[in-house]
Design an enzyme around this catalytic site. Structure first.
Site, mmCIF file in Angstrom:
data_model
loop_
_atom_site.group_PDB
_atom_site.id
_atom_site.type_symbol
_atom_site.label_atom_id
_atom_site.label_comp_id
_atom_site.label_asym_id
_atom_site.label_seq_id
_atom_site.Cartn_x
_atom_site.Cartn_y
_atom_site.Cartn_z
ATOM 1 N N GLU A 143 11.125 8.423 3.311
ATOM 2 C CA GLU A 143 11.221 9.055 2.004
ATOM 3 C C GLU A 143 9.842 9.438 1.502
ATOM 4 O OE1 GLU A 143 15.222 6.824 0.526
ATOM 5 O OE2 GLU A 143 13.367 6.398 -0.511
ATOM 6 N N CYS A 171 3.912 11.127 -3.294
ATOM 7 C CA CYS A 171 3.871 9.756 -2.798
ATOM 8 C C CYS A 171 4.488 9.774 -1.403
ATOM 9 C CB CYS A 171 4.673 8.873 -3.756
ATOM 10 S SG CYS A 171 4.808 7.172 -3.209
ATOM 11 N N CYS A 214 8.896 -1.189 7.117
ATOM 12 C CA CYS A 214 7.682 -1.985 6.932
ATOM 13 C C CYS A 214 7.946 -3.406 7.412
ATOM 14 C CB CYS A 214 7.257 -2.003 5.468
ATOM 15 S SG CYS A 214 5.667 -2.821 5.217
ATOM 16 N N CYS A 273 7.193 -8.193 1.947
ATOM 17 C CA CYS A 273 6.845 -8.619 0.592
ATOM 18 C C CYS A 273 8.172 -8.803 -0.166
ATOM 19 C CB CYS A 273 5.973 -7.571 -0.100
ATOM 20 S SG CYS A 273 4.397 -7.292 0.729
ATOM 21 N N CYS A 305 9.631 -5.934 -2.556
ATOM 22 C CA CYS A 305 9.651 -4.536 -2.113
ATOM 23 C C CYS A 305 10.898 -4.217 -1.297
ATOM 24 C CB CYS A 305 8.395 -4.240 -1.298
ATOM 25 S SG CYS A 305 8.329 -2.532 -0.717
ATOM 26 N N GLU A 311 2.892 0.391 5.590
ATOM 27 C CA GLU A 311 1.542 -0.079 5.305
ATOM 28 C C GLU A 311 0.565 0.852 6.031
ATOM 29 O OE1 GLU A 311 -0.284 -2.173 3.428
ATOM 30 O OE2 GLU A 311 -1.925 -1.380 4.622
ATOM 31 N N SER A 365 -3.078 3.057 -0.367
ATOM 32 C CA SER A 365 -2.775 1.752 -0.948
ATOM 33 C C SER A 365 -2.451 0.764 0.163
ATOM 34 C CB SER A 365 -1.570 1.889 -1.891
ATOM 35 O OG SER A 365 -1.206 0.622 -2.410
ATOM 36 N N SER A 391 -3.020 -3.818 -3.238
ATOM 37 C CA SER A 391 -1.888 -4.501 -3.855
ATOM 38 C C SER A 391 -2.242 -5.979 -3.974
ATOM 39 C CB SER A 391 -0.630 -4.308 -2.993
ATOM 40 O OG SER A 391 -0.183 -2.972 -3.094
ATOM 41 N N HIS A 440 -1.418 -8.338 -6.926
ATOM 42 C CA HIS A 440 -0.145 -8.913 -7.396
ATOM 43 C C HIS A 440 -0.136 -10.378 -7.803
ATOM 44 C CE1 HIS A 440 1.167 -5.047 -6.249
ATOM 45 N NE2 HIS A 440 1.643 -5.304 -5.069
ATOM 46 N N ASN A 467 9.910 -3.317 -10.592
ATOM 47 C CA ASN A 467 11.212 -2.661 -10.670
ATOM 48 C C ASN A 467 12.243 -3.563 -10.003
ATOM 49 O OD1 ASN A 467 10.370 -0.143 -11.819
ATOM 50 N ND2 ASN A 467 9.476 0.384 -9.846
ATOM 51 N N CYS A 474 8.369 2.818 -7.648
ATOM 52 C CA CYS A 474 7.625 1.979 -6.710
ATOM 53 C C CYS A 474 8.497 0.921 -6.075
ATOM 54 C CB CYS A 474 6.514 1.243 -7.441
ATOM 55 S SG CYS A 474 5.300 2.323 -8.122
#
Ligand code: SAH
Length: 371
Positions: free
Chosen positions: A100, A113, A120, A124, A127, A172, A199, A222, A224, A298, A343
């Site tokens: 995407e 983006c 991935c 995490c 995510c 990543e 990122s 990132s 966090h 989110n 995100c």
């Protein structure tokens, strides 16, 4: 009836080759480096999708190349536009893997983006991409195709301002640094390095490689959480690259004048959103040329139910505290909510699968057919 031409299975997809493989594969047919470069740019900058369209080459050479190579590029298979103008695209790659990319308009300049991997492996806990599991690296061409195809969809003309590009989609980027680096070389100078942000969760050896590059994009980390215990809890990679080592690496990272490292800090209610956490973050970042971007988490139905954002007042308090401690801090706006373009919500469209908790391999099977 024998056909001396190599079959499709023996022909190679020119589009999927790294720069070095491309040069090696074509060396038998073309010996002049500028010619090689011409074909490379025709493919990846101009977006030629058929060897016969490479009009800078002679007909004979095009025919010869077509016997050994073909071009298979990603295709946009779905589009979802949200009320705020954000548009999320699903792209299907030549092997059926899906990725995407999101086009986010703001104040006359768009931000794209884009993804660096299909899936991935880092898992995490906050995510959605990680929830679906590991996929594969994107080729340099697949990274660039996202920018080119979306620009075409958006009706970009040569006089339109170049969009900002953020590697904040699926994957990543620093675990696929070779392809990302090659893509950046093709994207610039039409897009300035300053308008590109990569990122990362903080893959230290790859950050050290970037530190040796002649030109560098903006770097976003990132973070966090302000301590190893909590960071490892939500980001397993922290066990490999803990905070002290990461911060030491960032302090060594060369920054051009006026540039800062962006520290992304996900705010999770009652987990990392207290004023003490803000103080601890400020202490951790002391002496680093950094600015902070706060991201209220989110929530998503496939994630742990503790992934809830703090209320607006708490976010504001946290931001003000960091600002008071001398860290320029902003709060990331939620964009593209209703299309899951926000995100950490990137996943293959067809696998929305709310409530389904089994992990799947994205790219293992196509999730929707091309239109
Ligand atoms: N792997 C890289 C690139 C992906 S960027 C990285 O982690 O930096 C994706 C960005 O969205 C990161 O800042 C990530 O932390 C953030 N993100 C992931 N899940 C999120 C969620 N549920 N809510 C808000 N932001 C999220």
């Amino acid at each position: 009836m024998s056909d001396s031409r190599p079959g499709a299975e023996q022909r190679r997809n020119l589009f999927a080759l790294s720069r070095a493989d491309f040069d090696r594969a074509l060396a038998t047919f073309i010996d002049r480096p500028y010619r090689l470069n011409q074909i490379y740019l025709a493919l990846h900058r101009r977006g030629v999708e058929d060897i016969h369209e490479m009009t800078e080459l002679s007909l004979a050479l095009r025919a010869e190349l077509s016997r050994h190579f073909y071009v298979a590029t990603p295709r946009i298979t779905e589009r979802q536009r949200s009320a705020d103008g954000t548009c999320k695209y699903l792209l299907r790659l030549h092997d059926g893997a899906t990725i995407e990319a999101v086009d986010i308009p703001s104040d006359g300049r768009r931000t794209l983006c884009i993804s660096s991997q299909a899936g991935c492996a880092l898992a995490c806990t906050f995510c959605v991409t990680g929830y679906w599991g590991a996929g594969r690296d994107l080729s340099m061409g697949e990274i660039l195709a996202q920018v080119r195809l979306i620009n075409r969809e958006a009706g970009t003309t040569p006089s339109s301002p170049a969009p900002n590009i953020v590697f904040m989609g699926m994957g990543e980027p620093l675990l696929n640094l070779q392809a990302v680096g090659e893509a950046l070389e093709v994207l610039t100078p039409s897009t300035s390095w300053k308008r590109i942000t990569v990122s990362t969760v903080g893959i230290i050896p790859a950050i050290e490689t970037m530190a040796t590059w002649r030109r560098r994009p903006n770097l976003a980390i990132s973070l966090h959480a302000p301590d190893d215990q909590r960071r490892s809890q939500i980001m397993p990679i922290n066990q490999t690259y803990p905070l002290a080592e990461l911060l030491a690496c960032l302090r060594r990272y060369p920054l051009e004048r006026g540039r800062k490292i962006t520290i992304e800090y996900l705010l999770i209610r009652h987990f990392n959103d207290s004023l003490e956490d803000a103080d601890q973050t400020a202490l951790l970042l002391r002496g680093l040329r950094a600015k902070v971007n706060l991201i209220p988490v989110n929530p998503d139905s496939v994630l742990d139910e503790t992934m809830i954002p703090p209320d607006a007042a708490t976010v504001e308090r946290f931001k003000n505290r960091l600002n008071q401690r001398g860290l320029f801090t902003t709060v990331r706006q939620r964009r593209g909510d209703e299309v899951h373009g926000a995100c950490g919500q990137l996943r293959a469209f067809g696998t929305k699968a709310h409530g389904v908790r089994a992990r799947q391999e994205p790219g293992a099977k196509p999730v929707s057919e091309p239109r």
